[in-house]
Design a protein around this motif. Structure first.
Motif, PDB file in Angstrom:
ATOM      1  N   ARG A   5       0.837  -1.354   0.213  1.00 42.41           N
ATOM      2  CA  ARG A   5       0.037   0.113  -0.014  1.00 42.41           C
ATOM      3  C   ARG A   5       0.729   1.362  -0.007  1.00 42.41           C
ATOM      4  O   ARG A   5       0.403   2.262  -0.820  1.00 42.41           O
ATOM      5  CB  ARG A   5      -0.848   0.136   1.214  1.00 42.41           C
ATOM      6  CG  ARG A   5      -1.759  -1.094   1.175  1.00 42.41           C
ATOM      7  CD  ARG A   5      -2.882  -1.030   2.303  1.00 42.41           C
ATOM      8  NE  ARG A   5      -3.665  -2.186   2.504  1.00 42.41           N
ATOM      9  CZ  ARG A   5      -4.447  -2.394   3.561  1.00 42.41           C
ATOM     10  NH1 ARG A   5      -4.485  -1.856   4.673  1.00 42.41           N
ATOM     11  NH2 ARG A   5      -5.349  -3.302   3.407  1.00 42.41           N
ATOM     12  N   PHE A   9       1.015   3.915  -2.715  1.00 40.89           N
ATOM     13  CA  PHE A   9       0.642   5.422  -2.371  1.00 40.89           C
ATOM     14  C   PHE A   9       1.748   6.257  -3.135  1.00 40.89           C
ATOM     15  O   PHE A   9       1.510   7.546  -3.618  1.00 40.89           O
ATOM     16  CB  PHE A   9       0.654   5.570  -1.099  1.00 40.89           C
ATOM     17  CG  PHE A   9       0.417   6.892  -0.387  1.00 40.89           C
ATOM     18  CD1 PHE A   9      -0.686   7.849  -0.564  1.00 40.89           C
ATOM     19  CD2 PHE A   9       1.641   7.571   0.202  1.00 40.89           C
ATOM     20  CE1 PHE A   9      -0.724   9.122  -0.230  1.00 40.89           C
ATOM     21  CE2 PHE A   9       1.457   8.857   0.712  1.00 40.89           C
ATOM     22  CZ  PHE A   9       0.363   9.584   0.327  1.00 40.89           C
ATOM     23  N   ILE A  18      -4.511   8.664 -10.040  1.00 38.56           N
ATOM     24  CA  ILE A  18      -4.620   7.220  -9.627  1.00 38.56           C
ATOM     25  C   ILE A  18      -4.855   6.400 -11.071  1.00 38.56           C
ATOM     26  O   ILE A  18      -4.361   5.385 -11.099  1.00 38.56           O
ATOM     27  CB  ILE A  18      -5.880   7.367  -8.802  1.00 38.56           C
ATOM     28  CG1 ILE A  18      -5.923   7.852  -7.594  1.00 38.56           C
ATOM     29  CG2 ILE A  18      -6.475   5.844  -8.525  1.00 38.56           C
ATOM     30  CD1 ILE A  18      -7.287   7.958  -6.680  1.00 38.56           C
ATOM     31  N   SER A  33      -7.578   2.364  -5.752  1.00 39.70           N
ATOM     32  CA  SER A  33      -8.370   3.166  -5.015  1.00 39.70           C
ATOM     33  C   SER A  33      -8.954   2.584  -3.679  1.00 39.70           C
ATOM     34  O   SER A  33      -8.954   3.322  -2.627  1.00 39.70           O
ATOM     35  CB  SER A  33      -9.840   3.659  -5.742  1.00 39.70           C
ATOM     36  OG  SER A  33      -9.449   4.380  -7.006  1.00 39.70           O
ATOM     37  N   LEU A  36      -5.766   2.600  -1.266  1.00 36.49           N
ATOM     38  CA  LEU A  36      -5.814   3.966  -0.809  1.00 36.49           C
ATOM     39  C   LEU A  36      -6.952   4.426   0.390  1.00 36.49           C
ATOM     40  O   LEU A  36      -6.302   4.929   1.358  1.00 36.49           O
ATOM     41  CB  LEU A  36      -5.962   5.052  -1.837  1.00 36.49           C
ATOM     42  CG  LEU A  36      -6.035   6.640  -1.625  1.00 36.49           C
ATOM     43  CD1 LEU A  36      -4.620   6.867  -0.853  1.00 36.49           C
ATOM     44  CD2 LEU A  36      -6.410   7.484  -2.778  1.00 36.49           C
ATOM     45  N   GLU A  40      -5.802   5.406   4.089  1.00 37.02           N
ATOM     46  CA  GLU A  40      -6.459   6.490   4.844  1.00 37.02           C
ATOM     47  C   GLU A  40      -7.250   6.055   6.052  1.00 37.02           C
ATOM     48  O   GLU A  40      -7.158   6.735   7.061  1.00 37.02           O
ATOM     49  CB  GLU A  40      -7.516   7.135   3.727  1.00 37.02           C
ATOM     50  CG  GLU A  40      -6.940   7.860   2.956  1.00 37.02           C
ATOM     51  CD  GLU A  40      -7.613   8.726   1.819  1.00 37.02           C
ATOM     52  OE1 GLU A  40      -7.368   9.688   1.455  1.00 37.02           O
ATOM     53  OE2 GLU A  40      -8.720   8.295   1.602  1.00 37.02           O
TER      54      GLU A  40
END
Length: 310
Positions: A5, A9, A18, A33, A36, A40
């Motif tokens: 990840r 990123f 993206i 997505s 991401l 987050e």
């Protein structure tokens, strides 16, 4: 934490989109997505600002971007160290060198010595300005560098090694004053047309500071970043320049130029070997570090240069 990840990123930030990052990573955009969103959620922060033009990191995203680079570099170093354990040092090592410096003069000897002693090390040499190099070391994109300055600078560890006097380099019989005993005073240089690197370079900053301290104004007629172009311009008598002895000696091997030490006062620059303050050197980087120190120690016969005080 899933390092995949973090890698994704970083690619999203670098690509600015993206969609473009998904193409680079060869994965579906919805899957990227989702990675991401998971990141987050893990940090409890919005990491990207999305717009029609692409994406940009939030303040939290910029902080994570810097740390992600360091984390992934440490993972790569761990893999490399384990894979070569018990064998001769092997892997990639990046070294930054300040232009117009002893470091640049040692670039070829360093490359030759690494090839002879550590054939499994891939050496990457980057000749660039100190600020650019320092940032690369702080972000883990470069292992070490030999640049002007003695610190302090957050995130970078300075190992002062040399202090060099600066010399006036000019065409014989050119616009520079003749000087006595191979010397020229700073006052005599006030009206000499000078070709210097731009203000981002330490040599330019040190020269201008010396003039300012003496209430004098340098006559800068051109800014040249290329060492080859600078020397050719001086040889064509388009102006004189100011260099440390290590760079001046390399010039004299090719061109018949006048070299005089600047005095009253002397102007000096400090040279340091810098490394990251928050991550250790890999085994191959340590080998190159020690080899570089050997080469510097063997360069003690030049005038106008002395070891940094202990």
């Amino acid at each position: 934490m899933d390092t995949r990840r973090l890698y994704s990123f970083i690619k999203i930030i670098d690509a600015g989109s993206i969609t473009r990052a998904a193409d680079i990573l060869h994965i579906a955009q919805p899957a990227l997505s989702q990675q991401l969103s998971a990141l987050e959620g893990q940090f409890g922060q919005q990491l990207l600002i999305r717009s029609k033009r692409g994406v940009a990191p939030t303040e939290a995203g910029r902080v994570l971007y810097r740390h992600a680079q360091l984390i992934l570099r440490q993972v790569d170093l761990a893999h490399a160290a384990v894979s070569v354990s018990g064998r001769a040092p092997a892997g990639s090592v990046s070294v930054g060198l300040a232009p117009y410096s002893l470091g640049a003069a040692l670039a070829l000897p360093l490359l030759k010595s690494v090839r002879e002693r550590y054939p499994d090390i891939l050496l990457h040499i980057n000749e660039n300005f100190g600020g650019v190099i320092s940032e690369a070391i702080m972000t883990g994109r470069m292992d070490m560098a030999f640049i002007y300055g003695a610190g302090p600078l957050r995130g970078v560890q300075f190992e002062p090694l040399r202090t060099e006097d600066l010399f006036l380099i000019g065409a014989p019989g050119g616009t520079a004053p003749a000087g006595a005993r191979g010397e020229v005073s700073l006052e005599e240089l006030e009206h000499v047309p000078l070709l210097l690197p731009s203000g981002i370079h330490t040599i330019r900053q040190v020269v201008e500071a010396a003039f300012q301290h003496a209430s004098l104004q340098p006559n800068v007629v051109g800014e040249v970043e290329s060492a080859l172009t600078l020397v050719n311009a001086v040889d064509a008598n388009l102006g004189a320049t100011v260099l440390p002895w290590s760079a001046a000696r390399a010039v004299l091997d090719v061109h018949s130029l006048s070299v005089r030490r600047i005095v009253n006062p002397t102007i000096q620059v400090k040279l340091s070997l810098v490394t990251s303050d928050n991550q250790p050197l890999s085994e191959p980087a340590l080998a190159v570090h020690d080899l570089f120190l050997e080469l510097i120690a063997a360069y003690d016969d030049s005038p106008g240069m002395e070891k940094a005080p202990e």
